[in-house]
Motif scaffolding. Structure first.
Motif, PDB file in Angstrom:
ATOM      1  N   PRO A  72       0.807  -1.237   0.000  1.00 23.54           N
ATOM      2  CA  PRO A  72       0.000   0.000   0.000  1.00 23.54           C
ATOM      3  C   PRO A  72       0.835   1.279   0.000  1.00 23.54           C
ATOM      4  O   PRO A  72       0.614   2.186   0.816  1.00 23.54           O
ATOM      5  N   TYR A  73       1.786   1.383  -0.916  1.00 20.62           N
ATOM      6  CA  TYR A  73       2.678   2.538  -0.920  1.00 20.62           C
ATOM      7  C   TYR A  73       1.980   3.829  -1.336  1.00 20.62           C
ATOM      8  O   TYR A  73       2.544   4.910  -1.150  1.00 20.62           O
ATOM      9  N   ARG A  74       0.805   3.726  -1.917  1.00 20.38           N
ATOM     10  CA  ARG A  74       0.066   4.926  -2.317  1.00 20.38           C
ATOM     11  C   ARG A  74      -1.214   5.113  -1.510  1.00 20.38           C
ATOM     12  O   ARG A  74      -2.090   5.874  -1.911  1.00 20.38           O
ATOM     13  N   GLN A  75      -1.305   4.415  -0.396  1.00 19.60           N
ATOM     14  CA  GLN A  75      -2.524   4.474   0.412  1.00 19.60           C
ATOM     15  C   GLN A  75      -2.192   4.868   1.854  1.00 19.60           C
ATOM     16  O   GLN A  75      -2.416   4.111   2.779  1.00 19.60           O
ATOM     17  N   TRP A  76      -1.646   6.037   2.013  1.00 20.77           N
ATOM     18  CA  TRP A  76      -1.348   6.568   3.339  1.00 20.77           C
ATOM     19  C   TRP A  76      -1.320   8.091   3.263  1.00 20.77           C
ATOM     20  O   TRP A  76      -1.319   8.676   2.184  1.00 20.77           O
ATOM     21  N   TRP A 116      -2.060   4.726   7.702  1.00 20.46           N
ATOM     22  CA  TRP A 116      -2.528   4.044   6.498  1.00 20.46           C
ATOM     23  C   TRP A 116      -3.960   4.457   6.178  1.00 20.46           C
ATOM     24  O   TRP A 116      -4.760   4.684   7.070  1.00 20.46           O
ATOM     25  N   LEU A 118      -6.408   2.469   4.184  1.00 21.24           N
ATOM     26  CA  LEU A 118      -6.689   1.227   3.464  1.00 21.24           C
ATOM     27  C   LEU A 118      -8.180   0.961   3.306  1.00 21.24           C
ATOM     28  O   LEU A 118      -8.556  -0.081   2.764  1.00 21.24           O
ATOM     29  N   ARG A 121      -9.359  -2.434   4.364  1.00 22.12           N
ATOM     30  CA  ARG A 121      -8.781  -3.635   3.763  1.00 22.12           C
ATOM     31  C   ARG A 121      -7.538  -4.070   4.535  1.00 22.12           C
ATOM     32  O   ARG A 121      -6.793  -3.249   5.055  1.00 22.12           O
ATOM     33  N   THR A 123      -3.913  -6.266   4.717  1.00 23.56           N
ATOM     34  CA  THR A 123      -2.792  -6.787   3.938  1.00 23.56           C
ATOM     35  C   THR A 123      -1.717  -7.280   4.895  1.00 23.56           C
ATOM     36  O   THR A 123      -1.340  -6.558   5.831  1.00 23.56           O
TER      37      THR A 123
END
Length: 318
Positions: A72-76, A116, A118, A121, A123
């Motif tokens: 999740p590098y683009r979800q924070w 985060w 997310l 979700r 992970t």
């Protein structure tokens, strides 16, 4: 008169012999199976598809890591009081470089620098810290399934020939179901890696065993139709995987649902489907057991065919 009487008694004896010992038809196993079902009987094909419904679980239980371990590098987002985070985002945006840092910089601290986003979700990449240089461990988890499958490829054919297609497939399917449930509740990445490796091996043996069994039990005119539909089950399983991943935010539900799919054919394989008569005749040289298997298969097809008066032979010996 003597010769007439002798001829009369010979004819009577022959009639008595024929009545009590009818002429036996010589059949190969495939000839016997072909006679059980009409060439265009889709009902038979559908019954065989019941046997291999477990293939729908294949993509779900082998490819769920694509959703369970996403990065999740683009979800924070940055916390407002973190100057370090805000500075990196101004330079590189929301990206891996900003999160992990470059040129010796420390990675951002969750809860101190960022949080985060997310949308609920889950992970395991976050849960087990498989980020910032540890991504290869996630690749190992995904690949462990195929390591087990490759190992199983080397031994499964000898197991089928020694112990039978049905028995081995039944045992390995039960083990696969247990391992599927174990994958749904892992406590660390090493546990998941080992269980996925074992699952890959046992599931491969199960899947291949049912494939061989289906080919050997299906009438020749229906083999092409049945196998075409059976092979498309993998594509159907991929659609199910995408649908379940969309509906459930926790990847553990994907694994549980896949394990349920693996149970759909249990009644059929334990109570209805017979062992391959070809295996019983060719490998075990047991004609009686092969005939009993054919009788059970006839019931599965809805036929009352009886093979007691037939002589079964191996195709190689005919």
């Amino acid at each position: 008169n003597f010769y007439t009487s002798l001829l009369y008694y010979n004819q009577s004896f022959y009639s008595l012999f024929v009545n009590f010992f009818p002429e036996m038809t010589i059949l190969t196993v495939q000839d016997a199976i072909d006679g059980l079902a009409p060439a265009a009987s889709w009902r038979v094909v559908l019954k065989f598809l019941w046997i291999i419904t477990m293939r729908l679980s294949g993509p779900t239980l082998s490819l769920f890591t694509n959703f369970a371990g996403f990065l999740p590098y683009r979800q924070w987002k940055c916390l407002e009081n973190s100057t370090t985070c805000l500075t990196r985002v101004n330079i590189s945006g929301i990206s891996r470089e900003s999160f992990c840092g470059v040129k010796g910089e420390e990675m951002l601290v969750v809860g101190h620098d960022m949080v985060w986003e997310l949308d609920g979700r889950k992970t395991y990449a976050v849960d087990w810290d498989l980020l910032c240089g540890r991504e290869y461990l996630g690749t190992f988890i995904s690949s462990s399934y195929f390591v087990g499958a490759l190992a199983a490829l080397l031994i499964c054919s000898s197991l089928y020939d020694k112990y039978g297609r049905l028995k081995i497939s039944q045992i390995t399917q039960i083990i696969s179901i247990v391992l599927g449930l174990m994958m749904a509740f892992p406590f660390n990445m090493w546990y998941m890696m080992i269980v996925r490796c074992l699952f890959g091996g046992f599931f491969f043996v199960t899947n291949t065993g049912y494939h061989v069994l289906t080919i050997e039990l299906m009438p020749k005119p229906l083999k092409a139709k049945g196998m075409s539909i059976a092979l498309s089950a993998w594509a159907g399983g991929q659609f199910i995987l995408a649908l379940i991943a969309y509906l459930f935010k926790d990847w553990k539900f994907i694994v549980i649902f896949g394990t349920v799919l693996l149970c759909l054919n249990l009644y059929a394989i334990f109570c209805i489907v017979p062992e391959s008569p070809l295996y019983l005749l060719s490998n075990k040289r047991n004609e009686f057991a092969a005939k009993e298997s054919l009788k059970k298969l006839a019931m599965f097809f809805g036929s009352d065919r009886n093979f007691d008066d037939d002589d079964l032979v191996d195709a190689a010996d005919k």
